[in-house]
Scaffold this motif. Structure first.
Motif, PDB file in Angstrom:
ATOM      1  N   MET A   1       0.842  -1.187   0.000  1.00  0.00           N
ATOM      2  CA  MET A   1       0.000   0.000   0.000  1.00  0.00           C
ATOM      3  C   MET A   1       0.882   1.243   0.000  1.00  0.00           C
ATOM      4  SD  MET A   1      -1.389   0.164   3.910  1.00  0.00           S
ATOM      5  CE  MET A   1      -1.483  -1.616   4.094  1.00  0.00           C
ATOM      6  N   ILE A   2       0.282   2.373  -0.285  1.00  0.00           N
ATOM      7  CA  ILE A   2       0.994   3.652  -0.286  1.00  0.00           C
ATOM      8  C   ILE A   2       0.535   4.463   0.925  1.00  0.00           C
ATOM      9  CG2 ILE A   2       1.297   5.854  -1.493  1.00  0.00           C
ATOM     10  CD1 ILE A   2       1.026   4.369  -4.111  1.00  0.00           C
ATOM     11  N   ARG A   3       1.491   4.949   1.688  1.00  0.00           N
ATOM     12  CA  ARG A   3       1.161   5.812   2.834  1.00  0.00           C
ATOM     13  C   ARG A   3       1.428   7.266   2.466  1.00  0.00           C
ATOM     14  NH1 ARG A   3       2.546   4.040   8.759  1.00  0.00           N
ATOM     15  NH2 ARG A   3       0.623   2.897   8.237  1.00  0.00           N
ATOM     16  N   ILE A   4       0.401   8.093   2.622  1.00  0.00           N
ATOM     17  CA  ILE A   4       0.515   9.531   2.410  1.00  0.00           C
ATOM     18  C   ILE A   4       0.458  10.204   3.777  1.00  0.00           C
ATOM     19  CG2 ILE A   4      -0.466  11.579   1.311  1.00  0.00           C
ATOM     20  CD1 ILE A   4      -1.865   9.731  -0.676  1.00  0.00           C
ATOM     21  N   SER A   5       1.461  10.995   4.102  1.00  0.00           N
ATOM     22  CA  SER A   5       1.465  11.728   5.374  1.00  0.00           C
ATOM     23  C   SER A   5       1.448  13.227   5.107  1.00  0.00           C
ATOM     24  CB  SER A   5       2.695  11.345   6.204  1.00  0.00           C
ATOM     25  OG  SER A   5       3.884  11.568   5.478  1.00  0.00           O
ATOM     26  N   GLN A   6       1.148  13.976   6.149  1.00  0.00           N
ATOM     27  CA  GLN A   6       1.109  15.448   6.069  1.00  0.00           C
ATOM     28  C   GLN A   6       0.139  15.946   4.998  1.00  0.00           C
ATOM     29  OE1 GLN A   6       2.695  17.763   8.158  1.00  0.00           O
ATOM     30  NE2 GLN A   6       2.967  15.876   9.334  1.00  0.00           N
ATOM     31  N   MET A   7      -0.995  15.285   4.888  1.00  0.00           N
ATOM     32  CA  MET A   7      -2.029  15.712   3.946  1.00  0.00           C
ATOM     33  C   MET A   7      -2.987  16.661   4.663  1.00  0.00           C
ATOM     34  SD  MET A   7      -4.430  13.343   1.496  1.00  0.00           S
ATOM     35  CE  MET A   7      -5.610  12.883   2.752  1.00  0.00           C
ATOM     36  N   LYS A   8      -3.098  17.888   4.185  1.00  0.00           N
ATOM     37  CA  LYS A   8      -3.810  18.944   4.901  1.00  0.00           C
ATOM     38  C   LYS A   8      -5.103  19.328   4.194  1.00  0.00           C
ATOM     39  CE  LYS A   8       0.636  20.638   6.552  1.00  0.00           C
ATOM     40  NZ  LYS A   8       1.616  21.739   6.554  1.00  0.00           N
ATOM     41  N   LEU A   9      -6.159  19.456   5.016  1.00  0.00           N
ATOM     42  CA  LEU A   9      -7.469  19.848   4.500  1.00  0.00           C
ATOM     43  C   LEU A   9      -8.147  20.764   5.514  1.00  0.00           C
ATOM     44  CD1 LEU A   9      -8.606  16.365   3.219  1.00  0.00           C
ATOM     45  CD2 LEU A   9      -8.547  18.400   1.797  1.00  0.00           C
ATOM     46  N   PRO A  10      -9.001  21.693   5.043  1.00  0.00           N
ATOM     47  CA  PRO A  10      -9.715  22.555   5.985  1.00  0.00           C
ATOM     48  C   PRO A  10     -10.621  21.739   6.902  1.00  0.00           C
ATOM     49  CG  PRO A  10     -10.609  22.786   3.767  1.00  0.00           C
ATOM     50  CD  PRO A  10      -9.352  21.990   3.636  1.00  0.00           C
ATOM     51  N   VAL A  11     -10.890  22.266   8.088  1.00  0.00           N
ATOM     52  CA  VAL A  11     -11.663  21.547   9.104  1.00  0.00           C
ATOM     53  C   VAL A  11     -13.021  21.097   8.580  1.00  0.00           C
ATOM     54  CG1 VAL A  11     -12.930  21.913  11.261  1.00  0.00           C
ATOM     55  CG2 VAL A  11     -10.500  22.464  11.137  1.00  0.00           C
ATOM     56  N   GLY A  12     -13.677  21.915   7.782  1.00  0.00           N
ATOM     57  CA  GLY A  12     -15.019  21.586   7.305  1.00  0.00           C
ATOM     58  C   GLY A  12     -15.058  20.797   6.014  1.00  0.00           C
ATOM     59  N   HIS A  13     -13.995  20.090   5.672  1.00  0.00           N
ATOM     60  CA  HIS A  13     -13.936  19.400   4.379  1.00  0.00           C
ATOM     61  C   HIS A  13     -14.936  18.248   4.315  1.00  0.00           C
ATOM     62  CE1 HIS A  13     -12.059  15.597   5.606  1.00  0.00           C
ATOM     63  NE2 HIS A  13     -11.377  16.300   6.487  1.00  0.00           N
ATOM     64  N   THR A  14     -15.223  17.802   3.108  1.00  0.00           N
ATOM     65  CA  THR A  14     -16.104  16.657   2.891  1.00  0.00           C
ATOM     66  C   THR A  14     -15.287  15.411   2.565  1.00  0.00           C
ATOM     67  OG1 THR A  14     -16.286  17.059   0.512  1.00  0.00           O
ATOM     68  CG2 THR A  14     -17.876  18.200   1.962  1.00  0.00           C
ATOM     69  N   ARG A  15     -15.964  14.264   2.582  1.00  0.00           N
ATOM     70  CA  ARG A  15     -15.310  13.011   2.203  1.00  0.00           C
ATOM     71  C   ARG A  15     -14.836  13.076   0.750  1.00  0.00           C
ATOM     72  NH1 ARG A  15     -15.623   7.671   4.101  1.00  0.00           N
ATOM     73  NH2 ARG A  15     -15.215   6.093   2.506  1.00  0.00           N
ATOM     74  N   GLU A  16     -15.649  13.705  -0.095  1.00  0.00           N
ATOM     75  CA  GLU A  16     -15.282  13.841  -1.509  1.00  0.00           C
ATOM     76  C   GLU A  16     -14.012  14.663  -1.663  1.00  0.00           C
ATOM     77  OE1 GLU A  16     -17.384  15.127  -5.746  1.00  0.00           O
ATOM     78  OE2 GLU A  16     -18.077  16.032  -3.861  1.00  0.00           O
ATOM     79  N   ASN A  72       7.635  12.041  -3.871  1.00  0.00           N
ATOM     80  CA  ASN A  72       7.319  12.974  -2.788  1.00  0.00           C
ATOM     81  C   ASN A  72       7.727  12.312  -1.476  1.00  0.00           C
ATOM     82  OD1 ASN A  72       5.938  14.370  -0.683  1.00  0.00           O
ATOM     83  ND2 ASN A  72       4.358  15.063  -2.105  1.00  0.00           N
ATOM     84  N   ASN A  73       8.458  13.054  -0.632  1.00  0.00           N
ATOM     85  CA  ASN A  73       8.918  12.488   0.639  1.00  0.00           C
ATOM     86  C   ASN A  73       7.776  12.088   1.561  1.00  0.00           C
ATOM     87  OD1 ASN A  73      11.627  12.722  -0.036  1.00  0.00           O
ATOM     88  ND2 ASN A  73      11.831  14.762   0.885  1.00  0.00           N
ATOM     89  N   ASN A  74       6.595  12.645   1.345  1.00  0.00           N
ATOM     90  CA  ASN A  74       5.431  12.311   2.166  1.00  0.00           C
ATOM     91  C   ASN A  74       4.593  11.184   1.574  1.00  0.00           C
ATOM     92  OD1 ASN A  74       5.920  14.293   4.149  1.00  0.00           O
ATOM     93  ND2 ASN A  74       4.986  15.868   2.868  1.00  0.00           N
ATOM     94  N   VAL A  75       5.106  10.559   0.508  1.00  0.00           N
ATOM     95  CA  VAL A  75       4.418   9.434  -0.138  1.00  0.00           C
ATOM     96  C   VAL A  75       5.392   8.272  -0.228  1.00  0.00           C
ATOM     97  CG1 VAL A  75       3.245   8.626  -2.210  1.00  0.00           C
ATOM     98  CG2 VAL A  75       2.960  11.004  -1.475  1.00  0.00           C
ATOM     99  N   MET A  76       5.043   7.161   0.406  1.00  0.00           N
ATOM    100  CA  MET A  76       5.954   6.008   0.379  1.00  0.00           C
ATOM    101  C   MET A  76       5.169   4.708   0.404  1.00  0.00           C
ATOM    102  SD  MET A  76       7.443   6.012   4.278  1.00  0.00           S
ATOM    103  CE  MET A  76       8.045   7.679   4.116  1.00  0.00           C
ATOM    104  N   VAL A  77       5.787   3.682  -0.127  1.00  0.00           N
ATOM    105  CA  VAL A  77       5.194   2.347  -0.098  1.00  0.00           C
ATOM    106  C   VAL A  77       5.480   1.731   1.267  1.00  0.00           C
ATOM    107  CG1 VAL A  77       5.227   0.042  -1.111  1.00  0.00           C
ATOM    108  CG2 VAL A  77       5.469   2.060  -2.572  1.00  0.00           C
TER     109      VAL A  77
END
Length: 528
Positions: A1-16, A72-77
């Motif tokens: 699998m691929i692990r993505i870290s440090q992914m930022k979204l506004p507090v009110g974001h949706t699942r989409e 990307n350093n924040n994306v790794m297997v």
């Protein structure tokens, strides 16, 4: 699998929006994917632009190729680590393994032993969770204390009447932490606890969860006995042979897990008499402090209320001029201060929240570290004597009610005679008094200095009408029951376990230690 870290979204974001963000980071791979949130934390440094920061694991075809393309350093297997319970050992068990205590350590030890076929017997001095809840509520309402079934004792342990925090600082290379959270979810906890930065389960939710876990254990062949207080242990040639229950019944035993909790003082005394190795342990004592929850929200979120974020929490520490450390402990957003006494003529407080965390006040313990050098008696039980003396003073000061003092009066070392803007959110009766008179001088001075220091970090923290109540004396066990590399005490067959034995601090770490003890038993003994 691929692990993505440090992914930022506004507090009110949706699942989409979350899914679109994953696709964008993976440079729109053009094929379907599934994902699991591994961690969600809140970044409030910019109060007008609060964000959630995520770590997610993505299952997708051609993961190596996609990861190289993204670069990307924040994306790794990564590979998923699967928890493994050990296979049974070679020594035959002549009797069912016995677990003393049905707090997190005892329940989780019992669950894993039951699943592995060991059919454990769990002895609990208190009542089943639903009966215990009624007994505790009667105590808060009418002051009738049951010394064996109360905030400290009974199914679920002391953590049942707390904020139910599930985060832990224990390093976990074996995957026990995730196992604990998975078990909670399977027993009815919300799925979000698997990834939230500061997961919690309110008292109202925990009661149902421990009942479900008990049912699971019984379905897998385990047994529970309530109102069954262990009053003695019998040894022959340094090995456990019998357990005495309620001062009269004796049962044969070869293996016994001591998951007794941090308040089992009579049990500690019995173990000391029987020659089980113990040593005094440092812990911390102090008071509860209450503020309006809206004030804490305003300081940390920049707004008095945010439905998406819930009640804000804090954690503060300070090194005092006298060399003592003072810090917040068991912070309860939107919670209650509760009378957590377990012995007649003695009074202790704790903090508790329901799942909604919707009371008007925030509270936390303001506590100061104490060590065996501070205890009035030497020896393994010196910390117990120290706790009892503080609790006796608190009970006498409030005549059985929780003594309360405004911080301004605390600084002047004078009794409070009236409340101001803040009114207590408490379970149990309270009365105004000079709470500072309970404490050793060095502890009182440290709390005063610490609260003023915290006022420089959280606006209003040291306001004069902040409420202090006490005494907070049960932060952790005052003893450590010594165990060796095989997790055994000096008596063959005795396994000290969890917070009461001095090897955990909170619900999750106690549960993890329970699993660890179950593993040790499985490695050594054959199941039935």
């Amino acid at each position: 699998m691929i692990r993505i870290s440090q992914m930022k979204l506004p507090v009110g974001h949706t699942r989409e929006q979350l899914e679109k963000k994953i696709a964008k980071i993976l440079k729109n791979p053009g094929c379907s994917f599934s994902y699991e949130i591994k961690k969600q934390s809140l970044d409030c440094r910019h109060k007008n632009d609060k964000i959630f920061v995520y770590t997610v694991d993505v299952k997708i075809r051609d993961e190596q190729k996609i990861a190289r393309k993204v670069n990307n350093n924040n994306v790794m297997v990564t590979k998923e680590k699967v928890y493994q319970f050990p296979t049974p050992g070679d020594i035959p068990l002549l009797h069912l393994p016995v677990i003393i205590g049905s707090g997190p350590a005892g329940i989780f030890c019992g669950w894993y032993l039951a699943r592995a076929g060991y059919r454990p017997l769990i002895l609990e001095r208190g009542e089943e969770a639903d009966k215990r809840q009624k007994t505790v509520e009667n105590f808060w309402k009418n002051g009738v204390l049951d010394p064996d079934s109360n905030v400290q004792f009974g199914e679920g342990g002391a953590g049942t009447f707390s904020d139910g925090k599930l985060n832990t600082l224990v390093k976990d290379p074996y995957g026990r932490n995730h196992e604990v959270l998975k078990r909670f979810v399977e027993a009815g906890a919300p799925n979000e606890i698997l990834y939230q930065q500061k997961p919690h389960l309110g008292t109202d939710v925990l009661i149902g969860i421990v009942q479900k876990m008990r049912q699971d254990i019984e379905d897998m062949g385990g047994h529970f006995r309530f109102r069954s207080k262990v009053t003695d242990l019998h040894f022959t040639n340094g090995s456990l042979t019998e357990i005495e229950i309620n001062g009269q019944e004796k049962i044969p035993a070869q293996v016994c897990v001591l998951a007794v909790g941090h308040s089992a003082r009579d049990t500690f005394e019995m173990l000391h008499r029987r020659g089980v190795f113990m040593e005094p342990k440092s812990f911390a004592v102090g008071l509860r402090i209450e503020h309006p929850q809206s004030m804490i929200n305003e300081d940390l979120y920049g707004e008095a209320e945010n439905e998406l974020l819930g009640a804000a929490s804090y954690k503060v520490t300070h090194k005092c001029a006298n060399g003592r450390g003072v810090y917040s402990f068991c912070m309860c957003p939107g919670g209650y201060v509760v009378n957590a006494s377990s012995e007649p003529g003695k009074l202790a407080v704790n903090g508790m929240s329901y799942q909604a965390r919707d009371s008007r006040n925030a509270n936390s313990a303001m506590i100061v570290t104490v060590s065996p050098e501070d205890f009035p008696e030497k020896g393994p039980l010196g910390g117990v004597s120290f706790q009892r003396e503080l609790e006796r003073k608190a009970w006498e000061l409030g005549e059985g009610k929780i003594p309360v003092q405004l911080f301004g009066d605390f600084c002047k070392n004078q009794p409070s005679v009236s409340l101001e803007e803040i009114t207590p959110c408490m379970k149990g009766e309270y009365t105004l008094a000079n709470v500072r008179s309970i404490l050793p001088e060095t502890v009182g001075n440290s709390i005063e200095e610490g609260v003023h220091s915290f006022g420089k970090r959280i606006s209003g923290f040291d306001r004069n009408d902040a409420l202090l109540s006490g005494v907070e004396s049960r932060t952790s066990s005052p003893v450590r029951i010594v165990r060796d590399s095989d997790l055994l005490s000096n008596i063959e067959g005795i396994y000290p376990c969890g917070e009461g034995a001095g090897y955990a601090g909170g619900i999750t770490s106690a549960a993890m230690d329970g699993i660890k003890i179950a593993e040790a038993i499985s490695k050594k003994y054959r199941n039935f």
